[in-house]
Design a protein around this motif. Structure first.
Motif, PDB file in Angstrom:
ATOM      1  N   GLN A 109      -9.892 -19.066  20.201  1.00 53.38           N
ATOM      2  CA  GLN A 109     -10.513 -17.821  19.756  1.00 53.38           C
ATOM      3  C   GLN A 109      -9.512 -16.671  19.685  1.00 53.38           C
ATOM      4  OE1 GLN A 109     -13.601 -17.416  18.455  1.00 53.38           O
ATOM      5  NE2 GLN A 109     -13.562 -19.657  18.592  1.00 53.38           N
ATOM      6  N   VAL A 110      -8.517 -16.689  20.543  1.00 48.26           N
ATOM      7  CA  VAL A 110      -7.444 -15.689  20.452  1.00 48.26           C
ATOM      8  C   VAL A 110      -6.721 -15.839  19.115  1.00 48.26           C
ATOM      9  CG1 VAL A 110      -5.196 -15.006  21.396  1.00 48.26           C
ATOM     10  CG2 VAL A 110      -7.133 -15.389  22.928  1.00 48.26           C
ATOM     11  N   GLN A 111      -6.532 -17.080  18.678  1.00 48.57           N
ATOM     12  CA  GLN A 111      -5.886 -17.303  17.387  1.00 48.57           C
ATOM     13  C   GLN A 111      -6.720 -16.757  16.242  1.00 48.57           C
ATOM     14  OE1 GLN A 111      -2.701 -18.426  17.405  1.00 48.57           O
ATOM     15  NE2 GLN A 111      -3.076 -18.301  19.618  1.00 48.57           N
ATOM     16  N   ALA A 112      -8.053 -16.854  16.353  1.00 50.92           N
ATOM     17  CA  ALA A 112      -8.931 -16.274  15.336  1.00 50.92           C
ATOM     18  C   ALA A 112      -8.753 -14.756  15.286  1.00 50.92           C
ATOM     19  CB  ALA A 112     -10.384 -16.633  15.623  1.00 50.92           C
ATOM     20  N   THR A 113      -8.614 -14.144  16.457  1.00 54.89           N
ATOM     21  CA  THR A 113      -8.395 -12.700  16.518  1.00 54.89           C
ATOM     22  C   THR A 113      -7.050 -12.327  15.907  1.00 54.89           C
ATOM     23  OG1 THR A 113      -9.724 -12.569  18.539  1.00 54.89           O
ATOM     24  CG2 THR A 113      -8.261 -10.712  18.077  1.00 54.89           C
ATOM     25  N   LEU A 114      -6.049 -13.160  16.120  1.00 54.06           N
ATOM     26  CA  LEU A 114      -4.736 -12.891  15.540  1.00 54.06           C
ATOM     27  C   LEU A 114      -4.760 -13.002  14.022  1.00 54.06           C
ATOM     28  CD1 LEU A 114      -2.347 -14.666  18.087  1.00 54.06           C
ATOM     29  CD2 LEU A 114      -2.761 -12.221  17.803  1.00 54.06           C
ATOM     30  N   ILE A 115      -5.574 -13.909  13.492  1.00 52.33           N
ATOM     31  CA  ILE A 115      -5.723 -13.985  12.034  1.00 52.33           C
ATOM     32  C   ILE A 115      -6.230 -12.653  11.512  1.00 52.33           C
ATOM     33  CG2 ILE A 115      -7.014 -15.036  10.140  1.00 52.33           C
ATOM     34  CD1 ILE A 115      -7.015 -17.660  11.697  1.00 52.33           C
ATOM     35  N   ALA A 116      -7.255 -12.111  12.181  1.00 57.78           N
ATOM     36  CA  ALA A 116      -7.808 -10.813  11.763  1.00 57.78           C
ATOM     37  C   ALA A 116      -6.761  -9.721  11.856  1.00 57.78           C
ATOM     38  CB  ALA A 116      -9.020 -10.469  12.627  1.00 57.78           C
ATOM     39  N   LEU A 117      -5.931  -9.764  12.886  1.00 59.51           N
ATOM     40  CA  LEU A 117      -4.888  -8.749  13.052  1.00 59.51           C
ATOM     41  C   LEU A 117      -3.862  -8.836  11.923  1.00 59.51           C
ATOM     42  CD1 LEU A 117      -3.887  -6.542  15.005  1.00 59.51           C
ATOM     43  CD2 LEU A 117      -2.562  -8.297  16.186  1.00 59.51           C
ATOM     44  N   PHE A 118      -3.449 -10.054  11.596  1.00 60.22           N
ATOM     45  CA  PHE A 118      -2.448 -10.226  10.544  1.00 60.22           C
ATOM     46  C   PHE A 118      -3.037 -10.042   9.152  1.00 60.22           C
ATOM     47  CE2 PHE A 118       0.120 -12.103  13.899  1.00 60.22           C
ATOM     48  CZ  PHE A 118       1.403 -11.739  13.526  1.00 60.22           C
ATOM     49  N   ALA A 119      -4.358 -10.011   9.047  1.00 54.53           N
ATOM     50  CA  ALA A 119      -4.995  -9.769   7.749  1.00 54.53           C
ATOM     51  C   ALA A 119      -5.083  -8.278   7.422  1.00 54.53           C
ATOM     52  CB  ALA A 119      -6.390 -10.396   7.725  1.00 54.53           C
ATOM     53  N   LEU A 120      -4.776  -7.407   8.364  1.00 50.00           N
ATOM     54  CA  LEU A 120      -4.859  -5.965   8.114  1.00 50.00           C
ATOM     55  C   LEU A 120      -3.975  -5.513   6.940  1.00 50.00           C
ATOM     56  CD1 LEU A 120      -5.006  -4.576  11.771  1.00 50.00           C
ATOM     57  CD2 LEU A 120      -6.832  -4.505  10.056  1.00 50.00           C
ATOM     58  N   PRO A 121      -2.743  -6.046   6.787  1.00 47.52           N
ATOM     59  CA  PRO A 121      -1.955  -5.645   5.617  1.00 47.52           C
ATOM     60  C   PRO A 121      -2.641  -5.962   4.290  1.00 47.52           C
ATOM     61  CG  PRO A 121      -0.532  -6.669   7.249  1.00 47.52           C
ATOM     62  CD  PRO A 121      -1.952  -6.887   7.712  1.00 47.52           C
ATOM     63  N   PHE A 122      -3.472  -7.003   4.282  1.00 46.19           N
ATOM     64  CA  PHE A 122      -4.160  -7.391   3.049  1.00 46.19           C
ATOM     65  C   PHE A 122      -5.157  -6.312   2.615  1.00 46.19           C
ATOM     66  CE2 PHE A 122      -3.689 -12.033   4.685  1.00 46.19           C
ATOM     67  CZ  PHE A 122      -2.324 -11.985   4.412  1.00 46.19           C
ATOM     68  N   ILE A 123      -5.709  -5.584   3.584  1.00 48.10           N
ATOM     69  CA  ILE A 123      -6.644  -4.497   3.256  1.00 48.10           C
ATOM     70  C   ILE A 123      -5.925  -3.426   2.429  1.00 48.10           C
ATOM     71  CG2 ILE A 123      -8.012  -2.610   4.233  1.00 48.10           C
ATOM     72  CD1 ILE A 123      -8.698  -4.391   6.568  1.00 48.10           C
ATOM     73  N   ALA A 124      -4.689  -3.116   2.834  1.00 49.37           N
ATOM     74  CA  ALA A 124      -3.915  -2.101   2.106  1.00 49.37           C
ATOM     75  C   ALA A 124      -3.663  -2.538   0.665  1.00 49.37           C
ATOM     76  CB  ALA A 124      -2.593  -1.845   2.823  1.00 49.37           C
ATOM     77  N   ASN A 128      -5.285  -0.961  -3.212  1.00 48.56           N
ATOM     78  CA  ASN A 128      -4.247  -0.191  -3.910  1.00 48.56           C
ATOM     79  C   ASN A 128      -4.695   0.117  -5.345  1.00 48.56           C
ATOM     80  OD1 ASN A 128      -1.937   1.036  -4.749  1.00 48.56           O
ATOM     81  ND2 ASN A 128      -0.561  -0.656  -4.246  1.00 48.56           N
ATOM     82  N   THR A 129      -5.012   1.366  -5.608  1.00 48.02           N
ATOM     83  CA  THR A 129      -5.475   1.775  -6.938  1.00 48.02           C
ATOM     84  C   THR A 129      -4.360   2.321  -7.818  1.00 48.02           C
ATOM     85  OG1 THR A 129      -6.054   3.944  -6.031  1.00 48.02           O
ATOM     86  CG2 THR A 129      -7.807   2.298  -6.113  1.00 48.02           C
ATOM     87  N   THR A 130      -3.192   2.607  -7.238  1.00 43.92           N
ATOM     88  CA  THR A 130      -2.070   3.146  -8.025  1.00 43.92           C
ATOM     89  C   THR A 130      -0.772   2.400  -7.697  1.00 43.92           C
ATOM     90  OG1 THR A 130      -1.717   4.853  -6.335  1.00 43.92           O
ATOM     91  CG2 THR A 130      -3.068   5.449  -8.260  1.00 43.92           C
ATOM     92  N   PRO A 131      -0.704   1.103  -7.982  1.00 46.35           N
ATOM     93  CA  PRO A 131       0.489   0.319  -7.619  1.00 46.35           C
ATOM     94  C   PRO A 131       1.703   0.709  -8.457  1.00 46.35           C
ATOM     95  CG  PRO A 131      -0.946  -0.975  -9.015  1.00 46.35           C
ATOM     96  CD  PRO A 131      -1.701   0.284  -8.694  1.00 46.35           C
ATOM     97  N   ILE A 199       2.534  -0.400  -1.829  1.00 44.36           N
ATOM     98  CA  ILE A 199       3.137   0.916  -2.069  1.00 44.36           C
ATOM     99  C   ILE A 199       2.219   1.778  -2.941  1.00 44.36           C
ATOM    100  CG2 ILE A 199       5.011   2.059  -3.346  1.00 44.36           C
ATOM    101  CD1 ILE A 199       6.932   0.070  -2.159  1.00 44.36           C
ATOM    102  N   ASN A 200       2.025   3.015  -2.516  1.00 44.76           N
ATOM    103  CA  ASN A 200       1.139   4.020  -3.144  1.00 44.76           C
ATOM    104  C   ASN A 200      -0.329   3.852  -2.756  1.00 44.76           C
ATOM    105  OD1 ASN A 200       3.313   5.223  -4.457  1.00 44.76           O
ATOM    106  ND2 ASN A 200       2.995   4.067  -6.348  1.00 44.76           N
ATOM    107  N   ALA A 201      -0.646   2.834  -1.968  1.00 43.71           N
ATOM    108  CA  ALA A 201      -2.041   2.658  -1.535  1.00 43.71           C
ATOM    109  C   ALA A 201      -2.380   3.691  -0.457  1.00 43.71           C
ATOM    110  CB  ALA A 201      -2.257   1.252  -0.983  1.00 43.71           C
ATOM    111  N   PRO A 202      -3.653   4.101  -0.353  1.00 43.02           N
ATOM    112  CA  PRO A 202      -4.053   5.061   0.691  1.00 43.02           C
ATOM    113  C   PRO A 202      -3.738   4.577   2.104  1.00 43.02           C
ATOM    114  CG  PRO A 202      -5.766   4.849  -0.961  1.00 43.02           C
ATOM    115  CD  PRO A 202      -4.762   3.785  -1.265  1.00 43.02           C
ATOM    116  N   LEU A 203      -3.837   3.263   2.316  1.00 44.28           N
ATOM    117  CA  LEU A 203      -3.585   2.694   3.643  1.00 44.28           C
ATOM    118  C   LEU A 203      -2.289   1.873   3.655  1.00 44.28           C
ATOM    119  CD1 LEU A 203      -7.216   1.518   4.550  1.00 44.28           C
ATOM    120  CD2 LEU A 203      -6.017   3.534   5.407  1.00 44.28           C
ATOM    121  N   SER A 204      -1.293   2.322   2.901  1.00 47.64           N
ATOM    122  CA  SER A 204      -0.058   1.538   2.769  1.00 47.64           C
ATOM    123  C   SER A 204       0.622   1.259   4.103  1.00 47.64           C
ATOM    124  CB  SER A 204       0.913   2.252   1.823  1.00 47.64           C
ATOM    125  OG  SER A 204       1.247   3.540   2.333  1.00 47.64           O
TER     126      SER A 204
END
Length: 257
Positions: A109-124, A128-131, A199-204
């Motif tokens: 389950q810790v590994q599942a949490t780490l997947i979520a942590l490493f998926a945060l860059p994907f949100i940015a 991205n509306t102005t790449p 780059i240029n994303a609000p959450l870059s």
């Protein structure tokens, strides 16, 4: 569905998959399945967030393709290795925990949490509306170099280990002559692709968590420390000599022994 809810949904899905994986390892005695599921789950999150995201089409497409292909290539490579034998690091973990399934369930389950942590860059990237076109191209180049480098390093190590005469020796062929962990280096390098895509994303700034977290885990937590401890147990003095002559992570010319 907004990206935050999609990210939480992905986390829950990975928690369920890891629970299934824990039950599978309990029956098949292969804890290494956790690595296969980690890579698969991360690739799935890249595709999922790219589909849900509200950013422009190109960075989302690159996220889905680059994140998915990278993760599923790694998952396939790990699965093939797991079918042959259990990872020695996990054999040591099982011995230390005396096969305690409760601890192993928490570990999964810790590994599942780490997947979520490493998926945060994907949100940015997905938002991205102005790449920047130049940044997107640079990200693709970094991704291609990383994928090719990691694939070649894995192949070189597999070929070395397939020869009986090399049993108990450290691989010094190809990329392994310049780094003790070239596969880890290229895995770390590939995370800069998402920095470029964001780059240029609000959450870059979220995208920088990828290379930062990966370096921390590889260098001090679960990557190099575990791998080198296992290498010293199985290769002894030859690996100690290898440590003295070869760069740990970043490829560089070997020192004289």
């Amino acid at each position: 569905m907004n990206l935050t809810l999609a990210w939480l949904t992905g986390w829950l899905a990975c928690a369920f998959i890891m629970a299934v994986g824990w039950d599978w390892q309990r029956r098949h005695h292969r804890v290494g399945i956790v690595d296969v599921l980690w890579a698969t789950g991360l690739g799935g999150n890249a595709v999922w967030l790219a589909l849900i995201g509200h950013g422009q089409a190109m960075p989302r497409l690159l996220l889905a393709v680059c994140g998915g292909v990278w993760a599923w290539r790694l998952a396939y490579h790990l699965w093939r290795r797991l079918r042959r034998e259990e990872d020695g690091r996990y054999l040591q973990l099982l011995a230390r925990w005396h096969g305690h399934q409760g601890k192993l369930f928490i570990f999964f389950q810790v590994q599942a949490t780490l997947i979520a942590l490493f998926a945060l860059p994907f949100i940015a990237v997905a938002g991205n509306t102005t790449p920047s076109i130049n940044a997107l191209l640079l990200g693709v180049v970094i991704w291609l170099v990383s994928l090719l480098g990691e694939t070649v390093a894995d192949h070189q190590l597999a070929q070395f280990r397939a020869q009986a005469k090399n049993h108990g020796k450290a691989c010094r062929q190809g990329w392994w002559r310049y780094s003790r962990h070239p596969n880890y280096f290229f895995e770390w390098l590939h995370w800069f692709s998402y920095v470029c895509f964001a780059i240029n994303a609000p959450l870059s700034w979220l995208a920088w968590l990828g290379p930062l977290l990966m370096y921390m885990f590889l260098r001090w937590i679960s990557g190099i420390p575990w791998t080198e401890a296992q290498a010293l147990r199985t290769r002894g003095d030859d690996y100690r000599n290898y440590q003295h002559s070869t760069s740990m992570l970043f490829p560089w010319f070997p020192k004289n022994p």
